[in-house]
Design a protein around this motif. Structure first.
Motif, PDB file in Angstrom:
ATOM      1  N   TYR A 436       0.839  -1.199   0.000  1.00  0.00           N
ATOM      2  CA  TYR A 436       0.000   0.000   0.000  1.00  0.00           C
ATOM      3  C   TYR A 436       0.879   1.255   0.000  1.00  0.00           C
ATOM      4  N   LYS A 437       1.856   1.287   0.894  1.00  0.00           N
ATOM      5  CA  LYS A 437       2.737   2.449   0.997  1.00  0.00           C
ATOM      6  C   LYS A 437       3.566   2.612  -0.277  1.00  0.00           C
ATOM      7  N   LYS A 438       4.067   1.491  -0.806  1.00  0.00           N
ATOM      8  CA  LYS A 438       4.903   1.533  -2.013  1.00  0.00           C
ATOM      9  C   LYS A 438       4.158   2.177  -3.180  1.00  0.00           C
ATOM     10  N   TYR A 439       2.939   1.730  -3.426  1.00  0.00           N
ATOM     11  CA  TYR A 439       2.216   2.237  -4.601  1.00  0.00           C
ATOM     12  C   TYR A 439       1.585   3.597  -4.335  1.00  0.00           C
ATOM     13  N   LEU A 440       1.309   3.904  -3.077  1.00  0.00           N
ATOM     14  CA  LEU A 440       0.813   5.241  -2.772  1.00  0.00           C
ATOM     15  C   LEU A 440       1.903   6.272  -3.052  1.00  0.00           C
ATOM     16  N   GLU A 441       3.135   5.937  -2.671  1.00  0.00           N
ATOM     17  CA  GLU A 441       4.259   6.844  -2.951  1.00  0.00           C
ATOM     18  C   GLU A 441       4.494   6.971  -4.450  1.00  0.00           C
ATOM     19  N   LYS A 442       4.336   5.873  -5.161  1.00  0.00           N
ATOM     20  CA  LYS A 442       4.501   5.920  -6.623  1.00  0.00           C
ATOM     21  C   LYS A 442       3.407   6.777  -7.264  1.00  0.00           C
ATOM     22  N   ALA A 443       2.187   6.650  -6.756  1.00  0.00           N
ATOM     23  CA  ALA A 443       1.084   7.472  -7.277  1.00  0.00           C
ATOM     24  C   ALA A 443       1.335   8.948  -7.011  1.00  0.00           C
ATOM     25  N   ALA A 444       1.949   9.244  -5.863  1.00  0.00           N
ATOM     26  CA  ALA A 444       2.231  10.640  -5.505  1.00  0.00           C
ATOM     27  C   ALA A 444       3.259  11.277  -6.424  1.00  0.00           C
ATOM     28  N   ASP A 445       3.946  10.462  -7.199  1.00  0.00           N
ATOM     29  CA  ASP A 445       4.905  11.011  -8.170  1.00  0.00           C
ATOM     30  C   ASP A 445       4.220  11.823  -9.264  1.00  0.00           C
TER      31      ASP A 445
END
Length: 690
Positions: A436-445
Motif C-alpha cells: 500500500y505504501k509503495k504504490y501510494l508513494e509511486k502514485a504521488a509522483d
C-alpha cells in the motif's frame, strides 16, 4: 324481479370498475415509447444508429447506408446498401462491426434501395423502399429476424460475408445446407487493435435457391410467387451449436415484444416526471447507456475468454468494453440502476486479468471491443460500493499491468498515476501495508509530472491540442486530471485562492471540451472551493442551456465555435465531432438530470446539482426507492438553496452511494440566485489516502 332497478344499481358499479381498470391501464409506464433511436444518428454528432437491439445485446441489426458513419448509418442518406448485424454504438476511430451484410433485391440484384419511409424503436426497425420492398427487423441478445414484403416476381437477398466497417474483415467460412447457411466471421475490433470471431446460423422460412457470386458473396433466390419472406439468424461467441440454438424457435412479433419488454424493464429503473419533451430526451439518452458491454455467455453459462478458451460460469459473462470512455459515467450509473448486471460486469472485467488482458484488445476476443484502461479503477470503485471482487486472485496481474504503464507523455503520466493510486487502495483492502505504501508513494509522483508540464499556464502552447505529445486534449484540460487527490492538486496550484482563480480562468476562457472526456470532471471542481454554486451553474448549462465550445474531437480548436445546446433530441445532437462513447456522454446527462454526479471513480461520492425534473424516482433492489424531488422547480432556478435527506437537513453538497442505495427521499430546494453559503462547509475533497 325488478330488472330495471337492478340494472340502474349496476351501472355505477360497472362504471366504477371500468374506470378503475382504465386508470390502471393508463398508469402503465412504458418508457420505450418515449425513446428516439434516431438521436445522434446524422453527421458526426454522436455516432449512433437506429439498429434493432436488446439491452446489452450482442446482436444489433441495422441499416447500412451510403454514405455511412461510424455505426454504419446516416439519417439523411437515401441509398441503402443492406442490413448488418453488429456495431459498436457511439465509439471513435472509424467505427467497427457491420458484419454479415444482407441486401434484399427484385429482379436484377443490382437495383438500388432508395428509402421512402422509416421508423424505429428500441428492439425494432422498419424501412420501405421505392421498389416496394418493405423490411422489418427485430433482435434479441443473440437472435434476430428479418421480415420482408416483396412484390411478386424475381426476388431474393444478396449476402456479403466479407463486409465490415473500417476495413475490419479478416476471414470467414460459410456452408450452405438444406436448413440455410452456417459459418463464422473473424474481424478486427474497434481501432483494429485486436480480432474477434462470431459464429452464425441463418435460417430461411421457405424454399430457396443459392447462387454463389465469389468466395465471400452469394445470392439467395426466393419463390417468385411468394410475397412474404422471413430470415432468422442466431449468433454465438462460443461455437456454431449455440448459434443454431439462438436461431431456433423465433417468431417475429414474439421476439419484438420480448425485446421491448426488456427495454421497458431496464428503462423503468428510473422514472423522470416532467414535460413530455424533457422525458423523451431523458429516456432516449438512458437507452444509450444500456447497449454495451455485450452479454456473450450462453444460457448454460458457456463463454469464450479473451485468450480464446471456452469456460463456464454461473454468472453472466460480458465483453465489449470501452472503459476509458465510460468508466466515469456509464459504469457508475449501472452500479445504481442495474446492480445484478453490474456485478456480472465487474466479475467479467476482473476475469480479463486471468486471460491476458490488453489495454485495447487481444487477437482472440469473444466480441467486438474498444479499450480497457482504468479497469483497475472500476474494480476498486465496485468493491467500495459493496460488489464482490476477488482481488487476491488477480493481484499479481494487477501489479503486472501497473508495471507496464506508460509515463512518457504528460497526459499518460497523470492517467497512469490514477491506476497506481487504485492499486495502492486495493493493497490497503488486502491488508498489505508495505505494498500500500509503495504504490501510494509511486502514485504521488504525479506531482513531479504535474510541476513539469502543467504548473505553468502562461506558456503559449497550453491551449493547443496535442501539444507536448498529448493524445487527446490540451495542457489546460489535462492539468485537472488528478481526481484521486484534488487536495494535493489545490496545493500544487498554490492554495485555495490560486486554485479557484485558475479554475475560473479555465471556465471563462472556454477551454473546456465536452466533445471529449479528458476534462469531463472539471465542471464539478468548483465544489471543492468557496464557490460551489459555479459547478451548479456549469452542470445545468452543459446539460440544458446554450454553450460555447471551441474544442472538437478531431483534436482541433476551431475558429468557428459551437454555440448551441449540446443535448438535443434530434439526429444532429451533441457537439459536432462528439461521440456518445458507448453511453459515456448519455450517462453524464442522466446523472446531471438526476441531480447528482460521480465525484471520483474509486470513491463512491456524488456531487449535487439541481435536477432537470421536479421528481425522479430510482427503483432499487428489494423494492426500495431513491426519490429526488425539487421544491420551487422552474427552468431558471438552477442553484441549490438547501438539501434534506429523508426529512433531515444536510449541510453538504454531496451524497454517498450507500445513501442512494438505502433508498429514501433527497429534497432539493432550488433558487434563481446562488446561496453562497451552501456547500462551503462539510466539503468532500479527494486525497491520496482516501
Amino acid at each position: 324481479m325488478d330488472y330495471k332497478s337492478i340494472s340502474t344499481k349496476l351501472i355505477p358499479i360497472l362504471l366504477f370498475f371500468f374506470c378503475g381498470n382504465l386508470k390502471a391501464q393508463q398508469k402503465v409506464f412504458e418508457p420505450v415509447k418515449l425513446v428516439n433511436v434516431f438521436l445522434g444518428s446524422s453527421g458526426d454528432h454522436g455516432q449512433l444508429s437506429p439498429a434493432a437491439s436488446s439491452p446489452f445485446g450482442m446482436m444489433s441489426i441495422g441499416p447500412q447506408t451510403y454514405p455511412n458513419l461510424h455505426a454504419g448509418y446516416e439519417h439523411n442518406a437515401k441509398l441503402f446498401l443492406g442490413f448488418t448485424h453488429n456495431r459498436f454504438e457511439g465509439v471513435g476511430c472509424t467505427g467497427s462491426g457491420g458484419l454479415l451484410l444482407i441486401k434484399p433485391f427484385l429482379g436484377d440484384e443490382k437495383d438500388e434501395l432508395i428509402k421512402t419511409v422509416e421508423d424505429a424503436s428500441p428492439g425494432y426497425y422498419h424501412v420501405g423502399f421505392e421498389n416496394k420492398i418493405d423490411v422489418k427487423l427485430t433482435a434479441g441478445n443473440k437472435s434476430g429476424i428479418h421480415k420482408y414484403l416483396f412484390p411478386k416476381g424475381k426476388k431474393g437477398v444478396y449476402i456479403d460475408f466479407s463486409h465490415a466497417l473500417s476495413r475490419g474483415f479478416v476471414a470467414e467460412e460459410h456452408t450452405v445446407n438444406n436448413k440455410g447457411i452456417e459459418g463464422w466471421i473473424e474481424a478486427r475490433t474497434t481501432c483494429s487493435e485486436g480480432k474477434y470471431k462470431v459464429y452464425y446460423q441463418i435460417y430461411f422460412g421457405k424454399k430457396i435457391t443459392v447462387k454463389s457470386i465469389n468466395e465471400h458473396k452469394l445470392n439467395v433466390f426466393f419463390d417468385e410467387n411468394e410475397t412474404e419472406e422471413e430470415i432468422r439468424i442466431g449468433f454465438s461467441a462460443v461455437n456454431h451449436d449455440y448459434a443454431v440454438i439462438n436461431a431456433n424457435n423465433l417468431w417475429f412479433d414474439r421476439l419484438k415484444q420480448k425485446s421491448q419488454n426488456e427495454w421497458n424493464e431496464k428503462l423503468s429503473t428510473i422514472k423522470a416526471e416532467g414535460d413530455i419533451t424533457s422525458q423523451k430526451l431523458f429516456y432516449s439518452l438512458l437507452y444509450r447507456t444500456m447497449q454495451s458491454p455485450y452479454l456473450i455467455s450462453e444460457a448454460d453459462g458457456s463463454y469464450k475468454t479473451s485468450n480464446g478458451t471456452t469456460n463456464q460460469s454461473k454468472e453472466a459473462y460480458y465483453n465489449g468494453w470501452a472503459v476509458w470512455d465510460n468508466y466515469r459515467t456509464q459504469l457508475p450509473l449501472l452500479s445504481i440502476i442495474q446492480p445484478k448486471a453490474f456485478q456480472d460486469m465487474t466479475s467479467s472485467i476482473a476475469s480479463l486479468y486471468l486471460s491476458g488482458k490488453k489495454d485495447y484488445a487481444t487477437q482472440k476476443e469473444p466480441s467486438n471491443t474498444v479499450r480497457t484502461e482504468h479497469a483497475i479503477v472500476v474494480l476498486l470503485d465496485a468493491y467500495r460500493k459493496g460488489y464482490k471482487v476477488d482481488f487476491a486472485k488477480i493481484a499479481d496481474s494487477l501489479v503486472s499491468e501497473i508495471n507496464r504503464l506508460d509515463f512518457s507523455k504528460p497526459d499518460k503520466a497523470l492517467e497512469a498515476s490514477y491506476d497506481v493510486w487504485a492499486l495502492a487502495q486495493i493493497f490497503n483492502h488486502l491488508k498489505q501495508p508495505e505494498l500500500y505504501k509503495k504504490y501510494l508513494e509511486k502514485a504521488a509522483d504525479y506531482k513531479k509530472y504535474w510541476n513539469k508540464d502543467f504548473k505553468d499556464i502562461d506558456k503559449n502552447d497550453v491551449d493547443r491540442m496535442q501539444a507536448r505529445g498529448l493524445y487527446q486534449g490540451t495542457i489546460w484540460q489535462y492539468r485537472w486530471f488528478v481526481p484521486f487527490d484534488v487536495k494535493g492538486l489545490i496545493e500544487l496550484c498554490g492554495g485555495d485562492e490560486n486554485y479557484l482563480a485558475q479554475l475560473t480562468k479555465f471556465y471563462k476562457g472556454d477551454f473546456y471540451n465536452h466533445a471529449n472526456e479528458p476534462d469531463l470532471q472539471v465542471p464539478l471542481m468548483f465544489n471543492m472551493t468557496k464557490q460551489p454554486w459555479v459547478s451548479q451553474k456549469w452542470m445545468h448549462q452543459l446539460a440544458a442551456d446554450t454553450v460555447v465550445q471551441y474544442y472538437f474531437n478531431d483534436n482541433s480548436r476551431g475558429i468557428d465555435p459551437f454555440v448551441d445546446r449540446i443535448y438535443k433530441n434530434e439526429p444532429k445532437a451533441y457537439i459536432r465531432t462528439m461521440d456518445d462513447d458507448a453511453g459515456a456522454m448519455s450517462a453524464w446527462y442522466v446523472f446531471t438530470a438526476s441531480g447528482f454526479s460521480p465525484a471520483c471513480v474509486g470513491l463512491p461520492i456524488y456531487y449535487l446539482n439541481v435536477p432537470l425534473f421536479k421528481t425522479l424516482t430510482y427503483n432499487l433492489p428489494a423494492g426500495k426507492q431513491f426519490i429526488i424531488t425539487v421544491n420551487d422547480f422552474t427552468k431558471d432556478n438552477i442553484y441549490i438553496n438547501q438539501v434534506k435527506l429523508n426529512g433531515k437537513l444536510i449541510d453538504r453538497n454531496w451524497i454517498s452511494q450507500d445513501e442512494i442505495m438505502a433508498g429514501g427521499v433527497l429534497e432539493i430546494n432550488a433558487s434563481k440566485t446562488p446561496n453562497h453559503k451552501f456547500g462551503t462547509v462539510n466539503q468532500w475533497i479527494s486525497s491520496m489516502d482516501k
